[in-house]
Design an enzyme around this catalytic site. Structure first.
Site, PDB file in Angstrom:
ATOM      1  N   GLU A   1       0.858  -1.183   0.000  1.00 55.26           N
ATOM      2  CA  GLU A   1       0.000   0.000   0.000  1.00 55.26           C
ATOM      3  C   GLU A   1       0.895   1.233   0.000  1.00 55.26           C
ATOM      4  O   GLU A   1       1.206   1.772  -1.043  1.00 55.26           O
ATOM      5  CB  GLU A   1      -0.938  -0.022   1.208  1.00 55.26           C
TER       6      GLU A   1
ATOM      7  N   GLU B   1      -2.392   0.264  13.672  1.00 52.43           N
ATOM      8  CA  GLU B   1      -3.506   0.704  12.836  1.00 52.43           C
ATOM      9  C   GLU B   1      -4.839   0.411  13.505  1.00 52.43           C
ATOM     10  O   GLU B   1      -5.773   1.214  13.428  1.00 52.43           O
ATOM     11  CB  GLU B   1      -3.440  -0.024  11.484  1.00 52.43           C
TER      12      GLU B   1
END
Length: 734
Positions: A319, A585
Site C-alpha cells: 500500500e 492501525e
C-alpha cells in the site's frame, strides 16, 4: 560544481566513484504526467582536474515499480529515464555544462531487482569496478535510449530529502527453525538492513522482514499481502568480509529473517538503517509516567516511518499510499513533533494535482494507483482544506493558503453543489466513515455535514486572513447555514446526536456545531457513553483525533487522563503493554484472546491514532498558538492523572517555547520560556490569584508580568519574552 538530476524513476548520481549527496529515493514521488522533480548537489569536492566520470544508477521507484495494493506496477510508464547535467564554474569566470544525451551509454549491472514493495536483489559477482570513473571501458555498453517526448514539467523538489536517521543494533538473535535466523532490532521502523558477512562465490543470502513474530518465533508476514518485502544478496566470495545494503527499496520492520548462511551468523551481521524525510525534531515531551513517555516515543517513530517523501498510511504492506484522511487527522501532531512545513508544502502540490475538475479531492495523493479514486469522501477529501489551514495556523504561512486558495474554494463549492438545497448530504455518497471504530458506527451523514461545516469554517477564516472580505462573509454565512441544518436534522432537543456515538459528539463539539445549551447536553451524553463503556473510548480514526481535545474543552480533562492512562482494550496503553514500539492501525491489531487480527488490513505502524500527540502538547503540556504563527502564545497546562511533572518544548517559527510544570502535594510550579518578539497568555492553576508568585515575589508585581483575570480555576497573566517561574497553591479536588 553543481550537479542537477531528475528521473522518471529513482536515481543515485555518481561522480568519479563517489556518490553525489546523501538523499535516498531522489527525485521523489510526483504525478509524472504533470511534473517531475530534480535535485541539486554541490559536487565541487568530487570534481578532479582532467578527466571526470559522471554516471547514475536508475531504478523503477514509484514511476514504474509496484505501488499500492493489488499487485499493480507501471502506473506512469514502463521506461525509466534520467535527465542530468553537471555545471562547472571555473576560477576565470567561465563555465561549462556536461549533460545527458545521445552520446551517453547504459548497461545493467549487479542490481537485479529494485522495488519498494518486492525488495532488492544484488549479485556482487556482476559488479563493474570503475564504471563511474574516467577511463572505464564502456565499449560493450549500449547507447542510451533518448527521447524528447516528456510531457512533465521539470521543477525543483520543494520538500526535504529522505535521509538515514542512524543505526540500530540487534538486541537478540534466535533460530526458530534450522538455518533460519531472526534478528530482533528492538524497534519497529522503516528502512533497510545492512548486511555484513563472509560468503563463498555465488552464495545467496535472503533477508525477509516483519513487524511482529508468530507464536512459534518465526516472522509474521501475512499482513504484508502481495508485498514480497524480500532482499537477496549473492556473495562475491574470496574470503573478504562483504558489506551491502539496498539503495532503492525500504521495508517496515522490527525483525529480519536471515537464511542461506553457512553457519550461525554473528549478531553484527545485521544493522538496521532507519529512513525518513529530513524533518528536524522541534517538539520534545517528557513526564513522570513511563507509559506516556513510551506513547510519545511510539508516536514519533510511527511518524518517521510514514514520512518518506509523502505522508503514507503504512510502510510494510502493499500500500504505502498518501491517504488524505490519515494526513488531515495527524497533520497538527506531525508539525508539533518535527518541522514538517516543507514536507507538507510538497504534498499539497500532490493534492492539487489529484483534485478533480469538479473540485473534489482524492482519497490518496499522489493519486495514480490501482484501487483508489479521486473521490476522497468526507474527512478524507477535507484534507485539501484542513492541512493547509494547519500549516498556516502553526507557521503563519500565508503563501501556502494563497497558493491553494482557488483549489480550496472549488472544493467548498463542490461540497455545496452536491448537497441538497437544505445543505444535507445527497442520497448517495462515498464515505469511509469513522474508520476502525470499536462497535460504534457513526452515521455517515453526520460525518458528512460535520466536515462540510468545519472545512467551510476554516476556509472563511483563511479568506479573512488574506483580506478577501466578500469570500469571508459568504462562506462564514454558509457555515452558519450548515450548522443550522445539522441541528435541525441530527440533534434532538435533549442534545442527543444521531447515532449516539463518541465520534458524533466529538465532531459536533470540536467543530462548534452546537449552541450553548445543546453543547452542555451533548457533552454529558459523551461522558455518559465513555463511563458506560467502563471509561473506555470507542472512536475510530476520525473521532479519536478530536475526542481528547473535546474532553478538555468541556472541562473534563480528568476523563481524558483516564483514557490516556488506560491499559485495557481498547487503548494506547493496551498496545504498549503488549510490546508495541509504534502506533497500531487497529486497537485490536493483536489481542491475547484472538491473536493477530485478519491480515487483510493490519499494520503495526499507522499514525492516525497517534494524533493524541496534539493533546499532549497543547493540553497536558499546555502550549498552543493564539492566532497564526505563535506571535501570540497560550501557555495553559492542565495537570492530572496522578502525573507529578511534565516538560515540553517546541521550536516554533518564532523560537523555542518551553513549559515545565511540577506538582508537589497541593503546590504547583510552572517554568516557561517565551521567545523574543512574542507575548504569551499564561494560565496558572491556583486556588487564589493573589497567592501566585513569580520568581519568588507576588506575580502581579513581578517585572514583565501583568495580571489579567481569574478563569476556570486559574490565574491568568500576560508576559513578554523571557524566562518565568510561577508557583501557586491549587484548589483541593472534590
Amino acid at each position: 560544481a553543481v550537479a542537477y538530476a531528475s528521473a522518471l524513476g529513482l536515481f543515485e548520481l555518481e561522480l568519479n566513484g563517489r556518490r553525489a549527496g546523501d538523499a535516498w529515493f531522489a527525485p521523489g514521488w510526483s504525478d509524472y504526467a504533470k511534473r517531475a522533480y530534480y535535485r541539486a548537489f554541490d559536487v565541487t569536492g568530487l570534481v578532479q582536474p582532467g578527466a571526470n566520470g559522471l554516471g547514475a544508477v536508475v531504478a523503477d521507484g514509484w514511476y514504474a515499480g509496484y505501488v499500492g495494493f493489488g499487485g499493480g506496477r507501471d502506473h506512469y510508464g514502463d521506461r525509466i529515464r534520467l535527465l542530468a547535467q553537471l555545471v562547472v564554474e571555473h576560477a576565470d569566470g567561465t563555465s561549462e555544462t556536461l549533460a545527458t544525451g545521445p552520446d551517453w551509454k547504459a548497461s545493467t549491472g549487479p542490481l537485479l531487482e529494485a522495488d519498494f514493495l518486492m525488495g532488492e536483489s544484488y549479485d556482487a559477482r556482476k559488479e563493474l569496478p570503475g564504471w563511474d570513473s574516467p577511463g572505464f571501458d564502456d565499449s560493450s555498453w549500449s547507447a542510451a535510449d533518448v527521447t524528447e517526448k516528456i510531457a512533465a514539467r521539470i521543477e525543483a523538489h520543494p520538500g526535504p530529502p529522505v535521509n538515514e536517521l542512524g543505526a540500530l543494533k540487534p538486541i537478540q538473535v534466535t533460530e526458530p527453525a534450522k538455518g533460519r535466523f531472526v534478528f530482533d532490532l528492538g524497534q519497529n521502523f522503516a528502512g533497510v538492513a545492512r548486511l555484513k558477512m563472509k560468503g563463498s562465490p555465488g552464495q545467496a543470502i535472503t533477508l525477509r522482514f516483519a513487524e511482529m513474530l508468530s507464536p512459534d518465533g518465526n516472522i509474521y508476514t501475512e499482513n504484508l499481502r502481495s508485498a514480497r518485502a524480500t532482499d537477496r544478496y549473492i556473495c562475491r566470495g574470496g574470503g573478504e568480509e562483504e558489506v551491502w545494503q539496498p539503495r532503492f527499496t525500504f521495508h517496515g520492520f522490527r525483525y529480519v529473517e536471515l537464511t542461506g548462511c553457512s553457519s550461525r551468523p554473528d549478531p553484527e551481521a545485521i544493522t538496521g538503517i532507519p529512513l525518513s524525510s529530513n524533518t528536524p525534531v522541534v517538539g520534545r515531551f517528557q513526564c513522570s509516567n513511563d507509559l506516556v513517555n513510551k506513547l510519545f516515543s511510539n508516536i514519533s517513530w510511527t511518524q518517521r516511518m510514514n514520512f518518506i517523501d509523502i505522508p503514507t498510511d503504512c510502510p510494510q504492506r502493499d500500500e504505502r499510499l498518501g491517504w488524505t484522511g490519515d494526513a488531515q487527522i495527524y497533520c497538527r501532531t506531525a508539525c508539533r513533533i518535527t518541522d514538517a512545513q516543507a514536507f507538507f508544502t510538497k504534498w499539497f502540490i500532490d493534492l492539487a494535482d489529484a483534485q478533480r475538475e469538479d473540485g473534489q479531492f482524492p482519497m490518496v495523493a499522489p493519486l495514480k494507483s490501482k484501487g483508489v479514486t479521486a473521490d476522497g469522501g468526507p474527512a478524507w477529501a477535507d484534507a485539501g482544506v484542513i492541512c493547509p489551514w494547519t500549516v498556516y495556523d502553526l507557521y503563519g504561512d500565508r503563501d501556502v493558503i494563497e497558493k491553494h486558495y482557488a483549489s480550496m474554494r472549488r472544493f467548498i463549492d463542490f461540497s455545496r453543489n452536491r448537497s441538497t438545497p437544505d445543505l444535507l448530504p445527497p442520497a448517495s455518497f462515498h464515505c469511509f466513515g469513522d474508520w476502525l471504530n470499536i462497535r460504534a458506527e457513526t452515521p455517515k451523514e453526520v460525518i458528512y455535514i460535520a466536515y462540510f461545516a468545519n472545512s467551510t469554517r476554516l476556509f472563511a477564516r483563511m479568506a479573512e486572513a488574506l483580506g478577501r472580505k466578500d469570500d469571508a462573509e459568504r462562506y462564514g454565512e454558509l457555515f452558519e447555514k450548515i450548522k443550522a441544518a445539522f441541528n435541525r436534522a441530527y440533534v434532538a432537543p435533549d442534545g442527543r446526536i444521531l447515532g449516539h456515538t463518541q465520534t458524533g459528539y466529538a465532531l459536533a463539539l470540536s467543530f462548534d456545531l452546537l449552541d450553548a445549551e445543546k453543547r452542555e447536553l451533548a457533552a454529558q451524553h459523551l461522558i455518559d457513553d465513555i463511563q458506560g463503556r467502563g471509561w473506555r473510548l470507542s472512536t475510530g480514526f476520525i473521532g479519536t483525533k478530536d475526542l481528547m481535545l473535546v474532553l478538555s474543552r468541556i472541562g473534563r480533562t480528568e476523563v481524558a487522563y483516564r483514557l490516556l492512562l488506560n491499559t485495557t482494550f481498547p487503548s494506547w496503553g493496551f498496545s504498549i503493554q503488549h510490546g508495541a514500539t509504534t502506533i497500531w492501525e487497529r486497537w485490536n491489531g493483536w489481542t491475547p484472546e484472538s491473536g493477530f487480527f485478519e491480515p487483510s488490513m493490519n499494520s503495526f505502524a499507522h499514525y492516525s491514532f497517534g494524533a493524541v500527540g496534539q493533546w499532549l502538547f497543547e493540553i497536558a503540556g499546555g502550549v498552543n498558538t493564539d492566532g497564526p504563527g505563535f506571535r501570540k502564545i497560550i501557555v495553559r497546562p492542565q495537570p492530572g492523572g496522578g502525573l507529578t511533572w511534565m516538560k515540553t518544548s517546541y521550536d516554533s517559527i518564532r523560537g523555542r517555547i518551553e513549559s515545565s510544570w511540577e506538582m508537589d502535594g497541593g503546590r504547583f510550579s510552572l517554568s516557561i520560556r517565551i521567545p523574543a518578539n512574542t507575548t504569551a497568555t499564561v494560565f496558572v492553576p491556583a486556588a487564589e490569584a493573589a497567592q501566585v508568585t513569580e520568581g519568588g515575589k507576588p506575580a502581579a508585581r513581578s517585572e514583565g508580568v501583568k495580571f489579567l483575570r481569574e478563569e476556570g480555576g486559574a490565574a491568568v497573566f500576560e508576559v513578554g519574552s523571557g524566562d518565568y517561574s510561577f508557583a501557586s497553591t491549587m484548589k483541593k479536588s472534590g
